[in-house]
Design a protein around this motif. Structure first.
Motif, PDB file in Angstrom:
ATOM      1  N   ALA A  92      14.255  24.819  27.712  1.00 28.69           N
ATOM      2  CA  ALA A  92      14.173  25.144  25.910  1.00 28.69           C
ATOM      3  C   ALA A  92      14.248  24.331  25.175  1.00 28.69           C
ATOM      4  N   PRO A  93      14.414  22.983  26.277  1.00 29.64           N
ATOM      5  CA  PRO A  93      15.145  22.035  24.857  1.00 29.64           C
ATOM      6  C   PRO A  93      13.806  21.555  23.208  1.00 29.64           C
ATOM      7  N   ALA A  94      14.505  21.298  22.293  1.00 30.85           N
ATOM      8  CA  ALA A  94      13.971  21.051  21.530  1.00 30.85           C
ATOM      9  C   ALA A  94      13.778  19.413  21.177  1.00 30.85           C
ATOM     10  N   VAL A  95      12.576  18.279  21.411  1.00 31.92           N
ATOM     11  CA  VAL A  95      12.804  17.251  22.428  1.00 31.92           C
ATOM     12  C   VAL A  95      11.690  16.395  21.200  1.00 31.92           C
ATOM     13  N   LEU A 151      10.286  12.363  10.745  1.00 32.41           N
ATOM     14  CA  LEU A 151      10.713  13.711  10.716  1.00 32.41           C
ATOM     15  C   LEU A 151      11.122  14.909   9.296  1.00 32.41           C
ATOM     16  N   PRO A 152      10.823  16.188   9.566  1.00 35.14           N
ATOM     17  CA  PRO A 152      11.751  16.555   8.973  1.00 35.14           C
ATOM     18  C   PRO A 152      12.778  16.661   8.951  1.00 35.14           C
ATOM     19  N   THR A 153      13.815  16.757   7.762  1.00 38.67           N
ATOM     20  CA  THR A 153      15.046  16.455   7.721  1.00 38.67           C
ATOM     21  C   THR A 153      16.106  17.626   8.179  1.00 38.67           C
ATOM     22  N   ARG A 154      15.299  18.926   8.387  1.00 39.44           N
ATOM     23  CA  ARG A 154      15.725  20.007   8.835  1.00 39.44           C
ATOM     24  C   ARG A 154      16.264  19.424  10.086  1.00 39.44           C
ATOM     25  N   TRP A 155      15.463  18.902  11.092  1.00 37.95           N
ATOM     26  CA  TRP A 155      15.788  18.633  12.704  1.00 37.95           C
ATOM     27  C   TRP A 155      17.573  17.959  12.844  1.00 37.95           C
ATOM     28  N   ARG A 156      17.726  17.215  11.678  1.00 34.59           N
ATOM     29  CA  ARG A 156      18.736  16.553  11.621  1.00 34.59           C
ATOM     30  C   ARG A 156      19.790  17.441  12.897  1.00 34.59           C
ATOM     31  N   GLY A 157      20.557  17.191  13.531  1.00 36.65           N
ATOM     32  CA  GLY A 157      21.247  17.294  14.287  1.00 36.65           C
ATOM     33  C   GLY A 157      21.959  18.590  15.097  1.00 36.65           C
ATOM     34  N   ARG A 158      19.951  19.076  15.286  1.00 36.03           N
ATOM     35  CA  ARG A 158      19.748  20.469  15.879  1.00 36.03           C
ATOM     36  C   ARG A 158      18.376  19.479  17.315  1.00 36.03           C
ATOM     37  N   LEU A 159      18.167  18.892  17.954  1.00 32.17           N
ATOM     38  CA  LEU A 159      17.673  17.764  18.955  1.00 32.17           C
ATOM     39  C   LEU A 159      18.762  18.219  19.908  1.00 32.17           C
ATOM     40  N   VAL A 203      18.719   3.008  17.770  1.00 33.64           N
ATOM     41  CA  VAL A 203      17.900   3.781  17.837  1.00 33.64           C
ATOM     42  C   VAL A 203      19.244   5.468  18.860  1.00 33.64           C
ATOM     43  N   ALA A 204      19.867   4.677  18.990  1.00 34.64           N
ATOM     44  CA  ALA A 204      21.284   5.146  19.801  1.00 34.64           C
ATOM     45  C   ALA A 204      22.012   5.276  17.979  1.00 34.64           C
ATOM     46  N   ALA A 205      22.126   4.433  17.256  1.00 34.49           N
ATOM     47  CA  ALA A 205      22.955   5.504  16.146  1.00 34.49           C
ATOM     48  C   ALA A 205      22.786   5.910  15.612  1.00 34.49           C
ATOM     49  N   GLU A 206      21.365   6.713  15.020  1.00 36.26           N
ATOM     50  CA  GLU A 206      21.008   7.694  14.631  1.00 36.26           C
ATOM     51  C   GLU A 206      20.147   8.550  15.434  1.00 36.26           C
ATOM     52  N   SER A 207      20.588   8.571  17.070  1.00 35.83           N
ATOM     53  CA  SER A 207      20.302   9.821  17.193  1.00 35.83           C
ATOM     54  C   SER A 207      22.171  10.911  17.248  1.00 35.83           C
ATOM     55  N   ALA A 208      23.026  10.242  17.373  1.00 36.49           N
ATOM     56  CA  ALA A 208      24.022  10.290  17.509  1.00 36.49           C
ATOM     57  C   ALA A 208      24.348  11.292  15.787  1.00 36.49           C
ATOM     58  N   ARG A 209      23.280  11.532  15.057  1.00 35.18           N
ATOM     59  CA  ARG A 209      23.323  12.182  14.008  1.00 35.18           C
ATOM     60  C   ARG A 209      21.966  12.805  14.105  1.00 35.18           C
ATOM     61  N   TRP A 210      20.886  12.852  14.333  1.00 39.85           N
ATOM     62  CA  TRP A 210      20.283  13.849  15.219  1.00 39.85           C
ATOM     63  C   TRP A 210      20.437  14.705  15.990  1.00 39.85           C
ATOM     64  N   THR A 251      15.509   0.154  35.205  1.00 43.58           N
ATOM     65  CA  THR A 251      16.943   1.069  34.283  1.00 43.58           C
ATOM     66  C   THR A 251      17.110   1.679  33.297  1.00 43.58           C
ATOM     67  N   ALA A 252      17.545   2.822  33.258  1.00 45.52           N
ATOM     68  CA  ALA A 252      17.221   3.563  32.534  1.00 45.52           C
ATOM     69  C   ALA A 252      18.884   4.047  31.696  1.00 45.52           C
ATOM     70  N   ILE A 253      19.170   4.500  30.919  1.00 44.49           N
ATOM     71  CA  ILE A 253      20.532   5.154  30.405  1.00 44.49           C
ATOM     72  C   ILE A 253      20.481   6.437  29.237  1.00 44.49           C
ATOM     73  N   VAL A 254      20.775   7.065  29.664  1.00 47.95           N
ATOM     74  CA  VAL A 254      21.371   8.576  29.778  1.00 47.95           C
ATOM     75  C   VAL A 254      22.463   8.751  28.897  1.00 47.95           C
ATOM     76  N   ALA A 255      22.469   9.911  27.267  1.00 47.01           N
ATOM     77  CA  ALA A 255      23.580   9.421  27.095  1.00 47.01           C
ATOM     78  C   ALA A 255      24.668  10.720  26.116  1.00 47.01           C
ATOM     79  N   ARG A 256      24.740  11.229  26.149  1.00 46.19           N
ATOM     80  CA  ARG A 256      24.954  12.985  25.925  1.00 46.19           C
ATOM     81  C   ARG A 256      25.432  12.786  24.397  1.00 46.19           C
ATOM     82  N   ARG A 257      25.626  13.370  23.525  1.00 46.06           N
ATOM     83  CA  ARG A 257      26.564  13.418  22.063  1.00 46.06           C
ATOM     84  C   ARG A 257      28.069  14.412  22.696  1.00 46.06           C
ATOM     85  N   THR A 258      28.668  14.071  22.805  1.00 48.48           N
ATOM     86  CA  THR A 258      30.295  14.439  22.795  1.00 48.48           C
ATOM     87  C   THR A 258      30.246  15.908  21.653  1.00 48.48           C
ATOM     88  N   ASP A 259      30.678  16.433  22.630  1.00 45.02           N
ATOM     89  CA  ASP A 259      31.080  17.740  21.321  1.00 45.02           C
ATOM     90  C   ASP A 259      31.910  17.526  20.377  1.00 45.02           C
TER      91      ASP A 259
END
Length: 259
Positions: A92-95, A151-159, A203-210, A251-259
């Motif tokens: 049930a992810p937010a995508v 995107l709605p700003t309320r989504w930041r940090g919740r994806l 994309v990578a820099a902003e994804s770290a925040r979203w 080729t793809a890269i899958v990157a995980r945001r560290t906790d």
């Protein structure tokens, strides 16, 4: 009778440089309901328009996706990004699908996952219109704007998952691309800046925040760019993993945001 035109159509397609002339002829014949319609479709294809734009659809990861004139045509290799994203994310992810083009990736993700919410975005208004057509029946909103900007700003940090098939062709190499892409797809869907990674770095820099902690970013990249992009991702607090598929030449890269 339309079927009587097949041999001639195959000959004309082959002369125009279509490698899979027989297959293309069958698709064009199936799409035409009259000799006049076939002449129009064949003329467009022989003039160099992508087959998918001529037909009005592309097959992607087992689904039929509507494709309109000028919109980026989904590539078979992008299925690797989708598969890697599905494997990485939890239930049930937010995508969000960025640089969504026709919405092909979002369409497949809607079928492969059970998102609690799913959205797509693209800068090109033609792509947004096409994606809305493909995703309307699923109730998936498609935003027009630059990356996360609309995107709605309320989504930041919740994806939980961000997927992006962003442009990664170096600016100087766009001129060497096949005419089908260079002349019939939006340049902003192809041109990735001087080294091809300008948009993907953003994309990578902003994804770290979203992304939520533990969330994942999945992107497509050229094989010779993967090391450079992975290093940039680590600098943004993401933990990247490179995935390659020889059969798809992808080729793809899958990157995980560290906790």
């Amino acid at each position: 009778m339309l079927s009587g035109s097949r041999a001639d159509l195959v000959r004309r397609l082959r002369a125009a440089g279509c490698v899979y002339a027989e297959d293309e002829a069958d698709l064009l014949l199936a799409a035409a309901d009259s000799p006049a319609a076939l002449a129009v479709l064949a003329g467009r294809r022989i003039a160099g328009e992508p087959l998918e734009q001529v037909l009005g659809w592309a097959e992607f990861a087992g689904l039929r996706v509507a494709v309109t004139a000028g919109v980026f045509v989904p590539r078979a290799r992008t299925a690797l990004v989708v598969e890697a994203a599905v494997a990485a994310t939890g239930p049930a992810p937010a995508v969000v699908d960025l640089c969504c083009g026709s919405g092909a990736a979002a369409l497949v993700l809607a079928h492969r996952l059970t998102p609690r919410w799913l959205a797509a975005a693209d800068l090109d208004p033609n792509a947004v219109e096409c994606a809305r057509r493909n995703l309307a029946h699923l109730g998936v909103p498609v935003f027009q704007g630059d990356l996360f900007g609309p995107l709605p700003t309320r989504w930041r940090g919740r994806l939980d998952l961000v997927v992006a098939n962003a442009p990664y062709v170096p600016t100087a190499a766009v001129a060497t691309m096949p005419a089908e892409a260079r002349l019939h797809e939006a340049r902003l869907a192809l041109d990735g800046g001087r080294d091809g990674l300008s948009v993907l770095r953003r994309v990578a820099a902003e994804s770290a925040r979203w992304l939520a902690p533990g969330g994942h970013l999945a992107v497509e990249v050229a094989a010779d760019q993967a090391g450079t992009l992975a290093a940039a991702m680590r600098g943004y607090g993401l933990r990247p993993r490179v995935v390659h598929d020889d059969d798809l030449d992808a080729t793809a890269i899958v990157a995980r945001r560290t906790d």
